[in-house]
Design a protein around this motif. Structure first.
Motif, PDB file in Angstrom:
ATOM      1  N   PRO A  17       0.806  -1.223   0.000  1.00 54.22           N
ATOM      2  CA  PRO A  17       0.000   0.000   0.000  1.00 54.22           C
ATOM      3  C   PRO A  17       0.835   1.267   0.000  1.00 54.22           C
ATOM      4  O   PRO A  17       0.393   2.292  -0.436  1.00 54.22           O
ATOM      5  CB  PRO A  17      -0.827  -0.092   1.292  1.00 54.22           C
ATOM      6  CG  PRO A  17      -0.667  -1.455   1.813  1.00 54.22           C
ATOM      7  CD  PRO A  17       0.502  -2.081   1.126  1.00 54.22           C
ATOM      8  N   CYS A  18       2.059   1.202   0.514  1.00 55.04           N
ATOM      9  CA  CYS A  18       2.869   2.418   0.602  1.00 55.04           C
ATOM     10  C   CYS A  18       3.226   2.964  -0.776  1.00 55.04           C
ATOM     11  O   CYS A  18       3.690   4.075  -0.897  1.00 55.04           O
ATOM     12  CB  CYS A  18       4.120   2.185   1.439  1.00 55.04           C
ATOM     13  SG  CYS A  18       5.235   0.963   0.756  1.00 55.04           S
ATOM     14  N   HIS A  19       2.996   2.189  -1.828  1.00 54.40           N
ATOM     15  CA  HIS A  19       3.268   2.680  -3.162  1.00 54.40           C
ATOM     16  C   HIS A  19       2.004   3.197  -3.841  1.00 54.40           C
ATOM     17  O   HIS A  19       2.029   3.542  -5.011  1.00 54.40           O
ATOM     18  CB  HIS A  19       3.930   1.582  -4.008  1.00 54.40           C
ATOM     19  CG  HIS A  19       5.305   1.278  -3.537  1.00 54.40           C
ATOM     20  ND1 HIS A  19       6.368   2.105  -3.782  1.00 54.40           N
ATOM     21  CD2 HIS A  19       5.795   0.255  -2.795  1.00 54.40           C
ATOM     22  CE1 HIS A  19       7.450   1.602  -3.238  1.00 54.40           C
ATOM     23  NE2 HIS A  19       7.134   0.488  -2.632  1.00 54.40           N
ATOM     24  N   ALA A  20       0.919   3.228  -3.110  1.00 55.05           N
ATOM     25  CA  ALA A  20      -0.334   3.757  -3.658  1.00 55.05           C
ATOM     26  C   ALA A  20      -0.239   5.269  -3.751  1.00 55.05           C
ATOM     27  O   ALA A  20       0.542   5.901  -3.055  1.00 55.05           O
ATOM     28  CB  ALA A  20      -1.503   3.354  -2.759  1.00 55.05           C
ATOM     29  N   THR A  21      -1.035   5.869  -4.615  1.00 55.09           N
ATOM     30  CA  THR A  21      -0.993   7.320  -4.779  1.00 55.09           C
ATOM     31  C   THR A  21      -1.739   8.036  -3.667  1.00 55.09           C
ATOM     32  O   THR A  21      -1.493   9.197  -3.423  1.00 55.09           O
ATOM     33  CB  THR A  21      -1.587   7.726  -6.135  1.00 55.09           C
ATOM     34  OG1 THR A  21      -2.917   7.224  -6.197  1.00 55.09           O
ATOM     35  CG2 THR A  21      -0.749   7.198  -7.270  1.00 55.09           C
ATOM     36  N   GLY A  22      -2.651   7.373  -2.985  1.00 59.96           N
ATOM     37  CA  GLY A  22      -3.448   8.018  -1.957  1.00 59.96           C
ATOM     38  C   GLY A  22      -2.878   7.830  -0.567  1.00 59.96           C
ATOM     39  O   GLY A  22      -3.439   7.101   0.235  1.00 59.96           O
ATOM     40  N   LEU A  23      -1.769   8.479  -0.291  1.00 61.00           N
ATOM     41  CA  LEU A  23      -1.159   8.372   1.026  1.00 61.00           C
ATOM     42  C   LEU A  23      -1.459   9.615   1.842  1.00 61.00           C
ATOM     43  O   LEU A  23      -1.473  10.724   1.328  1.00 61.00           O
ATOM     44  CB  LEU A  23       0.355   8.191   0.894  1.00 61.00           C
ATOM     45  CG  LEU A  23       0.819   6.955   0.139  1.00 61.00           C
ATOM     46  CD1 LEU A  23       2.338   6.932   0.047  1.00 61.00           C
ATOM     47  CD2 LEU A  23       0.302   5.692   0.799  1.00 61.00           C
ATOM     48  N   ILE A  24      -1.668   9.418   3.123  1.00 61.51           N
ATOM     49  CA  ILE A  24      -1.911  10.552   4.013  1.00 61.51           C
ATOM     50  C   ILE A  24      -0.555  11.091   4.463  1.00 61.51           C
ATOM     51  O   ILE A  24       0.413  10.336   4.547  1.00 61.51           O
ATOM     52  CB  ILE A  24      -2.824  10.153   5.190  1.00 61.51           C
ATOM     53  CG1 ILE A  24      -3.416  11.395   5.835  1.00 61.51           C
ATOM     54  CG2 ILE A  24      -2.091   9.294   6.194  1.00 61.51           C
ATOM     55  CD1 ILE A  24      -4.770  11.172   6.442  1.00 61.51           C
ATOM     56  N   THR A  25      -0.486  12.379   4.720  1.00 55.26           N
ATOM     57  CA  THR A  25       0.768  13.006   5.134  1.00 55.26           C
ATOM     58  C   THR A  25       0.548  13.850   6.380  1.00 55.26           C
ATOM     59  O   THR A  25      -0.592  14.191   6.720  1.00 55.26           O
ATOM     60  CB  THR A  25       1.324  13.918   4.015  1.00 55.26           C
ATOM     61  OG1 THR A  25       0.395  15.009   3.819  1.00 55.26           O
ATOM     62  CG2 THR A  25       1.529  13.165   2.716  1.00 55.26           C
ATOM     63  N   VAL A  26       1.642  14.210   7.025  1.00 54.74           N
ATOM     64  CA  VAL A  26       1.575  15.114   8.180  1.00 54.74           C
ATOM     65  C   VAL A  26       0.928  16.431   7.765  1.00 54.74           C
ATOM     66  O   VAL A  26       0.098  16.985   8.488  1.00 54.74           O
ATOM     67  CB  VAL A  26       2.988  15.347   8.769  1.00 54.74           C
ATOM     68  CG1 VAL A  26       2.987  16.481   9.774  1.00 54.74           C
ATOM     69  CG2 VAL A  26       3.527  14.072   9.398  1.00 54.74           C
ATOM     70  N   GLU A  27       1.269  16.916   6.579  1.00 57.53           N
ATOM     71  CA  GLU A  27       0.722  18.190   6.099  1.00 57.53           C
ATOM     72  C   GLU A  27      -0.791  18.111   5.899  1.00 57.53           C
ATOM     73  O   GLU A  27      -1.511  19.063   6.235  1.00 57.53           O
ATOM     74  CB  GLU A  27       1.407  18.601   4.786  1.00 57.53           C
ATOM     75  CG  GLU A  27       2.874  18.963   4.935  1.00 57.53           C
ATOM     76  CD  GLU A  27       3.813  17.751   5.043  1.00 57.53           C
ATOM     77  OE1 GLU A  27       4.952  17.940   5.484  1.00 57.53           O
ATOM     78  OE2 GLU A  27       3.390  16.621   4.702  1.00 57.53           O
ATOM     79  N   LEU A  28      -1.280  16.996   5.361  1.00 59.22           N
ATOM     80  CA  LEU A  28      -2.729  16.839   5.178  1.00 59.22           C
ATOM     81  C   LEU A  28      -3.449  16.812   6.526  1.00 59.22           C
ATOM     82  O   LEU A  28      -4.503  17.427   6.691  1.00 59.22           O
ATOM     83  CB  LEU A  28      -3.044  15.573   4.392  1.00 59.22           C
ATOM     84  CG  LEU A  28      -2.738  15.602   2.897  1.00 59.22           C
ATOM     85  CD1 LEU A  28      -2.946  14.223   2.280  1.00 59.22           C
ATOM     86  CD2 LEU A  28      -3.605  16.639   2.194  1.00 59.22           C
ATOM     87  N   ILE A  29      -2.882  16.092   7.480  1.00 65.77           N
ATOM     88  CA  ILE A  29      -3.499  16.031   8.814  1.00 65.77           C
ATOM     89  C   ILE A  29      -3.484  17.407   9.458  1.00 65.77           C
ATOM     90  O   ILE A  29      -4.490  17.844  10.037  1.00 65.77           O
ATOM     91  CB  ILE A  29      -2.804  14.978   9.690  1.00 65.77           C
ATOM     92  CG1 ILE A  29      -3.112  13.577   9.147  1.00 65.77           C
ATOM     93  CG2 ILE A  29      -3.227  15.109  11.151  1.00 65.77           C
ATOM     94  CD1 ILE A  29      -2.361  12.453   9.830  1.00 65.77           C
ATOM     95  N   GLN A  30      -2.373  18.129   9.354  1.00 62.32           N
ATOM     96  CA  GLN A  30      -2.297  19.475   9.938  1.00 62.32           C
ATOM     97  C   GLN A  30      -3.325  20.389   9.293  1.00 62.32           C
ATOM     98  O   GLN A  30      -3.953  21.209   9.970  1.00 62.32           O
ATOM     99  CB  GLN A  30      -0.891  20.060   9.782  1.00 62.32           C
ATOM    100  CG  GLN A  30      -0.713  21.388  10.507  1.00 62.32           C
ATOM    101  CD  GLN A  30      -0.893  21.256  12.008  1.00 62.32           C
ATOM    102  OE1 GLN A  30      -0.175  20.506  12.669  1.00 62.32           O
ATOM    103  NE2 GLN A  30      -1.859  21.980  12.565  1.00 62.32           N
ATOM    104  N   GLN A  31      -3.534  20.230   7.990  1.00 56.74           N
ATOM    105  CA  GLN A  31      -4.538  21.029   7.280  1.00 56.74           C
ATOM    106  C   GLN A  31      -5.945  20.745   7.822  1.00 56.74           C
ATOM    107  O   GLN A  31      -6.746  21.672   8.019  1.00 56.74           O
ATOM    108  CB  GLN A  31      -4.450  20.699   5.791  1.00 56.74           C
ATOM    109  CG  GLN A  31      -5.204  21.606   4.889  1.00 56.74           C
ATOM    110  CD  GLN A  31      -4.923  21.238   3.441  1.00 56.74           C
ATOM    111  OE1 GLN A  31      -5.172  20.105   3.025  1.00 56.74           O
ATOM    112  NE2 GLN A  31      -4.407  22.189   2.685  1.00 56.74           N
ATOM    113  N   VAL A  32      -6.253  19.476   8.084  1.00 55.58           N
ATOM    114  CA  VAL A  32      -7.552  19.110   8.662  1.00 55.58           C
ATOM    115  C   VAL A  32      -7.693  19.728  10.053  1.00 55.58           C
ATOM    116  O   VAL A  32      -8.729  20.302  10.392  1.00 55.58           O
ATOM    117  CB  VAL A  32      -7.736  17.573   8.711  1.00 55.58           C
ATOM    118  CG1 VAL A  32      -8.970  17.203   9.527  1.00 55.58           C
ATOM    119  CG2 VAL A  32      -7.831  17.005   7.313  1.00 55.58           C
ATOM    120  N   ILE A  33      -6.654  19.628  10.860  1.00 56.18           N
ATOM    121  CA  ILE A  33      -6.681  20.201  12.208  1.00 56.18           C
ATOM    122  C   ILE A  33      -6.922  21.705  12.134  1.00 56.18           C
ATOM    123  O   ILE A  33      -7.795  22.248  12.833  1.00 56.18           O
ATOM    124  CB  ILE A  33      -5.378  19.882  12.969  1.00 56.18           C
ATOM    125  CG1 ILE A  33      -5.302  18.384  13.282  1.00 56.18           C
ATOM    126  CG2 ILE A  33      -5.276  20.712  14.250  1.00 56.18           C
ATOM    127  CD1 ILE A  33      -3.946  17.925  13.814  1.00 56.18           C
TER     128      ILE A  33
END
Length: 161
Positions: A17-33
């Motif tokens: 799965p780590c090679h999938a294009t839909g990975l979550i990142t620290v930046e995405l989580i910070q954006q949600v927060i």
């Protein structure tokens, strides 16, 4: 033999799965927060709801008598509760501190830990509460969303220094 081994190795690596294009990142989580914190400050229930997964669950633990009580709310119950609560609040402020974000090894989900302090004035009575929050995040239809929030109400000032 080398060609067969190379083909097998590539097939195995592409299966992770780590090679999938839909990975979550620290930046995405910070954006949600950041976005949901701004919505909370603006008492925007729909703004918060936009970042909660369809299967969202909120678990709240708080001291009751000499025990710890636990309440579980689904997405609609949680949004209904905060929406109803904001209609009776005269003043409201919200502050997040001590935030840590971690991505799971598969890159498909993440966690955040933080301390949330809310200040409320209701019927002239001032109240401050601190909540140690643990949240999980995933991508849902390609968008980062919160799947679960749990934690406990802090008694006294036990925020990490």
């Amino acid at each position: 033999m080398t060609r067969h081994l190379t083909g097998t190795l590539i097939s195995v690596l592409l299966a992770f799965p780590c090679h999938a294009t839909g990975l979550i990142t620290v930046e995405l989580i910070q954006q949600v927060i950041d976005t949901t914190d701004a919505a909370a400050m603006n008492r925007d229930t729909a703004g918060i709801g936009a970042y909660l997964s369809d299967g969202f669950e909120k678990i709240i633990e708080f001291p009751y008598d000499k025990w710890m009580a636990k309440v579980r709310l689904d997405k609609q119950e949680y949004l209904g509760l905060i929406d109803a609560g904001w209609t009776t609040v005269e003043k409201y402020s919200y502050k997040r501190a001590d935030t840590e974000i971690h991505i799971m090894p598969d890159g498909l989900s993440g966690l955040s830990y933080s301390t949330v302090t809310e200040y409320v004035v209701q019927d002239g009575m001032e109240m401050t509460s601190k909540f140690r929050e643990y949240a999980t995040y995933e991508l849902e239809d390609g968008r980062p969303v919160i799947t679960r929030v749990s934690g406990h109400t802090l008694v006294g000032d036990t925020t990490p220094q």
